[in-house]
Design a protein around this motif. Structure first.
Motif, PDB file in Angstrom:
ATOM      1  N   LEU A  44      33.073 -14.197  15.519  1.00 30.63           N
ATOM      2  CA  LEU A  44      33.053 -14.458  16.934  1.00 30.63           C
ATOM      3  C   LEU A  44      34.325 -13.989  17.496  1.00 30.63           C
ATOM      4  CD1 LEU A  44      30.721 -17.687  16.893  1.00 30.63           C
ATOM      5  CD2 LEU A  44      30.012 -15.282  17.251  1.00 30.63           C
ATOM      6  N   TYR A 102      31.850 -15.830  28.199  1.00 27.65           N
ATOM      7  CA  TYR A 102      30.731 -15.591  27.269  1.00 27.65           C
ATOM      8  C   TYR A 102      29.491 -15.110  27.865  1.00 27.65           C
ATOM      9  CZ  TYR A 102      26.801 -16.728  24.024  1.00 27.65           C
ATOM     10  OH  TYR A 102      25.784 -16.655  23.542  1.00 27.65           O
ATOM     11  N   GLU A 104      25.195 -13.778  27.179  1.00 25.27           N
ATOM     12  CA  GLU A 104      24.366 -13.176  26.247  1.00 25.27           C
ATOM     13  C   GLU A 104      23.755 -11.986  26.757  1.00 25.27           C
ATOM     14  OE1 GLU A 104      21.102 -16.267  26.281  1.00 25.27           O
ATOM     15  OE2 GLU A 104      22.351 -17.635  25.441  1.00 25.27           O
ATOM     16  N   ARG A 146      27.593 -25.937  23.144  1.00 23.51           N
ATOM     17  CA  ARG A 146      28.191 -24.773  23.511  1.00 23.51           C
ATOM     18  C   ARG A 146      29.615 -24.894  22.836  1.00 23.51           C
ATOM     19  NH1 ARG A 146      25.672 -20.492  25.980  1.00 23.51           N
ATOM     20  NH2 ARG A 146      23.924 -21.225  27.280  1.00 23.51           N
ATOM     21  N   ASP A 149      34.426 -21.697  23.866  1.00 22.42           N
ATOM     22  CA  ASP A 149      34.167 -20.470  24.598  1.00 22.42           C
ATOM     23  C   ASP A 149      32.767 -20.099  25.143  1.00 22.42           C
ATOM     24  OD1 ASP A 149      37.216 -19.269  24.364  1.00 22.42           O
ATOM     25  OD2 ASP A 149      36.577 -19.389  22.232  1.00 22.42           O
ATOM     26  N   GLY A 150      32.153 -20.984  25.013  1.00 20.19           N
ATOM     27  CA  GLY A 150      30.757 -20.682  25.495  1.00 20.19           C
ATOM     28  C   GLY A 150      29.545 -20.591  24.651  1.00 20.19           C
ATOM     29  N   ALA A 151      29.734 -19.914  23.320  1.00 16.14           N
ATOM     30  CA  ALA A 151      28.915 -19.514  22.399  1.00 16.14           C
ATOM     31  C   ALA A 151      27.868 -20.775  22.135  1.00 16.14           C
ATOM     32  CB  ALA A 151      29.450 -19.037  21.419  1.00 16.14           C
TER      33      ALA A 151
END
Length: 169
Positions: A44, A102, A104, A146, A149-151
């Motif tokens: 990541l 980040y 999707e 999360r 970094d927002g993942a």
């Protein structure tokens, strides 16, 4: 925000899922062995190496096991965490590159589900509470959160090969 899927489209998607399952999902005893040995690492992007190390090691409990310069970008750091059974979670920082926030996207990460024991799950939940990290509990065995970094990360206490009481392996 995600728009609701109309009932007729849900019925079509269900029929298509059933068709694909019938064509390609062999019963457990009839499946060939996988050609893979496992996932060597999943990589990541990290916006801040120290922040990522402190979160994954100190909050989630995954030891940092290696760190070196990324061969693809001078100055970039490639670093790895032990997530059990010889599997690693890796990160890169990308100095001088703005990857943006980040998101999707097709081909991107929806979430990373990491198997933990029930005891490790409870301990991670306590550390998340202490660190003030928001999360969502699901089905009594999953914590969704999360990372810095927002993942999206899931800590799942079901045994490997099971999900919510169903065999998946």
């Amino acid at each position: 925000m995600v728009a609701p899927v109309p009932a007729d489209e849900i019925a079509r998607l269900t029929a298509e899922r059933d068709r694909i399952r019938d064509l390609h999902l062999a019963p457990r005893d009839d499946r060939p062995a996988s050609a893979a040995r496992g996932i060597h690492h999943t990589a990541l992007i990290s916006g801040d190496v120290l922040r990522t190390v402190e979160f994954y090691q100190d909050v989630l409990g995954f030891p940092l096991i290696e760190m070196f310069e990324n061969r693809d970008l001078a100055g970039s750091t490639h670093f790895f965490f032990d997530v059990g059974h010889g599997n690693t979670l890796a990160f890169f920082d990308l100095p001088g590159v703005d990857p943006g926030p980040y998101a999707e996207v097709l081909g991107g990460l929806h979430h990373l589900a990491i198997s933990v024991t029930p005891e490790s799950w409870a301990a991670a939940r306590e550390r998340l509470d202490a660190a003030g990290v928001p999360y969502q509990l699901e089905s009594g065995t999953s914590i969704y959160l999360r990372d810095p970094d927002g993942a999206r990360v899931e800590l799942i206490a079901d045994p490997l090969g099971e999900m919510y009481g169903h065999q998946v392996g």
